[in-house]
Design an enzyme around this catalytic site. Structure first.
Site, PDB file in Angstrom:
ATOM      1  CG  ASP A 317     -33.259  29.483 -62.642  1.00  0.00           C
ATOM      2  OD1 ASP A 317     -33.393  29.809 -62.132  1.00  0.00           O
ATOM      3  OD2 ASP A 317     -34.950  28.712 -63.401  1.00  0.00           O
ATOM      4  CG  ASP A 512     -37.369  25.822 -65.681  1.00  0.00           C
ATOM      5  OD1 ASP A 512     -36.558  27.096 -65.208  1.00  0.00           O
ATOM      6  OD2 ASP A 512     -38.795  25.411 -65.191  1.00  0.00           O
ATOM      7  CG  ASP A 516     -32.940  29.244 -66.602  1.00  0.00           C
ATOM      8  OD1 ASP A 516     -32.482  30.571 -65.583  1.00  0.00           O
ATOM      9  OD2 ASP A 516     -33.672  29.088 -66.598  1.00  0.00           O
TER      10      ASP A 516
END
Length: 640
Positions: A317, A512, A516
């Site tokens: 990410d 995080d 996600d």
């Protein structure tokens, strides 16, 4: 994420395993004591009493495994105990029972770390909402909200359902849902997603969906579905089961058939009892988990550690992972007669009166530079636009360029177009433009070196998958050694991206945010940055980095590979030594009891070898692997 780690409750299964160890140990010790005291008639019954409960529990486990279509090496242990009892070799049976019970307890200890509930995620979900009814507000259960209801969303609250802004201006922190760092300003009629946090003043929301159908509930459902669909990895030891089991039965049966002595077959079974596999693997795994914990890496069980050692593709990410996840001061443009620090000090002094995310970032930047801030007065805040007030007797206006120009009457200087994803904060003092401060979610300083280091240890493919805008993702990843960078991904898109990358090998997803979590749960291995990340991602992930340092990925992989290497080394060494003992037993050189004792010696050897997985200097490995790389990825000479 809470800093308190809640231990999972001790299950009845765990208590049973401990009880079996106690029974097996008591039976073996009692029988030996009876022989030593001259009461030999009591020895065999005591050894049998210590063996039967372990054997019964083992048979139940084998039946359950066969119903699931699984075949493990536990069958060899059951055969050796059963045959030993049938032919009156109770001491050999007791020794095998104790070895098996101890191995099961060690393996259970390693696996207990793999269970994590979704409590934190579910607790974050709103339970109630403030609904307008006949001109007044009432608190209702969130399930009672229907499309068309008008709700009040207060500062700091999470938006309970998807809807549209009815009145007021919604200043929303969308980082947990889309990955965008900077707050979004949504006016009347604009759409709002559940799961976003109100970072501004109160606003009214008209519900467009029920809570069960809204964005946040859909994310929770995807996490649960992904966890259910993830293919379970077999235990490392069980991968040798079929071949080893067939070889053992063939050798034991052959020795009995050709010699007519059942004790030879029994001796083969006792020596073959695969305790090097049952014991060495869990020991190496537990040591690897403990070693990872030293550097702030929580590995949730042996399967997670083994998968971590085999990853070949990494999906990252952007927001909060490659970047810090918060807006930071990255530049300034001061007007003539002003310095950047003077502009920052006055702006930060005024912004102390605001709880806006950008205002807090501005104050933090001033503190980092050691600037002494003054107390503001006569502060007036326009939600989502900026502030005006007095600092040290001077009229100061801080906010977006349009707002500052309109409020102060100053002509705002053009500082050029900031990088994609950056935000400009203009500052006017006493009716004149003083400067512009530029904020952005900056790339982590260790990101470039980490990605190069991942390449150096055999990671073949690196992908950046972000919910942020495409142009922002492109700007942030420019020059990074990545194979693919995509933006504007929904949680469903990230989930699909992870599944697509499986064609390139085992996939590790690193993130995080709440957005996600489904991808973390679906990946072969999910890694969450748990220091400041969403609780949902930490719950869904297999590995949690407990400190806000992305470069801990490297020692995590190194530790996992080392632990798996040592576990395999112990397995092969144990199998080779057991194989030699089996052949000796087949030719009559070992009795069943002697075979059991030799197997104990083999166990001690392989366990001592497995304990090597606990050794290592993680600080050195991290610095050596990441920080010895130059920004271009070229390895630098060692300092020694």
């Amino acid at each position: 994420m809470s800093s308190v780690q809640h231990r999972p409750p001790i299950s009845g299964r765990h208590v049973l395993r401990l009880a079996l160890i106690a029974v097996a140990l008591a039976g073996l010790a009692g029988g030996l004591a009876a022989q030593f005291l001259g009461e030999a008639d009591w020895a065999a019954p005591l050894w049998t009493a210590g063996t039967v409960p372990v054997l019964a529990a083992l048979l139940v486990e084998i039946v359950s495994s066969l119903r699931r279509g699984e075949l493990g090496l536990d069958i060899v242990a059951a055969l050796s105990m059963t045959v030993a009892l049938i032919f009156g070799e109770a001491l050999a049976a007791a020794v095998v029972a104790l070895m098996y019970a101890g191995g099961q307890a060690l393996e259970a200890f390693a696996e207990r770390r793999a269970t994590r509930s979704m409590t934190a995620l579910l607790e974050r979900m709103p339970r109630t909402a403030m609904r307008y009814v006949d001109g007044r507000l009432e608190t209702v259960q969130i399930d009672a909200v229907v499309p068309g209801d008008r709700l009040l969303v207060r500062r700091g609250e999470m938006v309970p359902v998807d809807g549209t802004v009815e009145s007021g201006v919604a200043v929303l922190d969308l980082s947990a849902i889309t990955g965008e760092t900077l707050p979004a300003r949504v006016g009347p009629g604009g759409s709002v997603l559940s799961g976003a946090t109100n970072a501004g003043d109160v606003f009214d929301l008209t519900a467009s969906l029920r809570a069960a159908d809204s964005t946040y509930a859909a994310i929770v459902a995807m996490i649960e579905a992904a966890q259910r669909s993830k293919a379970a990895m077999s235990r490392l030891a069980d991968r040798f089961a079929m071949v080893f089991l067939a070889a053992t039965i063939a050798l034991a049966g052959g020795a009995w058939f050709w010699t007519g002595e059942p004790t030879r077959g029994l001796a083969v079974l006792v020596v073959a009892t695969p305790c090097p596999l049952i014991l060495a693997v869990p020991v190496a795994i537990v040591c690897g988990i403990a070693r990872a914990a030293r550097v702030g890496i929580l590995v949730k069980g042996g399967r997670a550690l083994e998968t971590l050692s085999r990853v070949r593709t990494v999906v990252l990410d952007k927001t909060g992972t490659l970047t810090h996840g918060t807006a930071r001061l990255v530049g300034s443009d001061a007007a003539a007669g002003w310095s950047g620090e003077d502009v920052l000090r006055l702006a930060a002094s005024l912004d102390q009166a605001s709880s806006h995310v950008t205002a807090q970032a501005l104050v933090a930047a001033a503190h980092e530079k050691g600037l002494r801030l003054s107390v503001p007065s006569a502060v007036i805040e326009s939600p989502g636009e900026g502030l005006a007030g007095e600092v040290d007797g001077r009229a100061v206006v801080v906010g977006g360029p349009t707002f500052v120009g309109r409020r102060s009457g100053a002509e705002i200087g053009r500082s050029g177009s900031p990088e994609p994803g950056a935000s400009r904060v203009a500052v006017a003092v006493d009716g004149s433009w003083a400067g512009t401060l530029i904020f952005a979610d900056a790339l982590r300083s260790e990101a470039v070196r980490l990605l190069a280091a991942l390449r150096s240890i055999g990671i073949r493919r690196i992908v950046v998958a972000s919910g942020d805008r495409r142009e922002v993702v492109k700007a942030v990843t420019a020059g990074l050694p990545v194979d693919l960078a995509v933006g504007e991904l929904t949680p469903e898109d990230k989930l699909a991206a992870v599944k697509a990358e499986r064609n390139h090998g085992p996939v590790m997803m690193v993130g995080d945010g709440v957005n996600d979590a489904p991808a973390l749960a679906a990946a072969d291995l999910g890694v969450a940055l748990g220091a400041r990340g969403a609780a949902a991602s930490a719950q869904a992930a297999d590995v949690v980095i407990l400190v806000d340092e992305l470069d801990r990925l490297l020692p995590a992989i190194t530790i996992a590979r080392n632990a798996r290497h040592i576990a395999l080394q112990s397995v092969w060494a144990g199998l080779l030594m057991s194989g030699g003992g089996m052949i000796a037993a087949a030719f009559g050189y070992l009795t069943p009891v002697q075979g059991a004792l030799i197997q104990e010696v083999i166990d001690v050897i392989v366990i001592l070898n497995a304990l090597r997985a606990l050794k290592g200097d993680e600080t050195t490995s991290q610095a050596g692997a990441v920080r010895q790389l130059s920004p271009t990825g070229t390895r630098l000479p060692d300092s020694e």
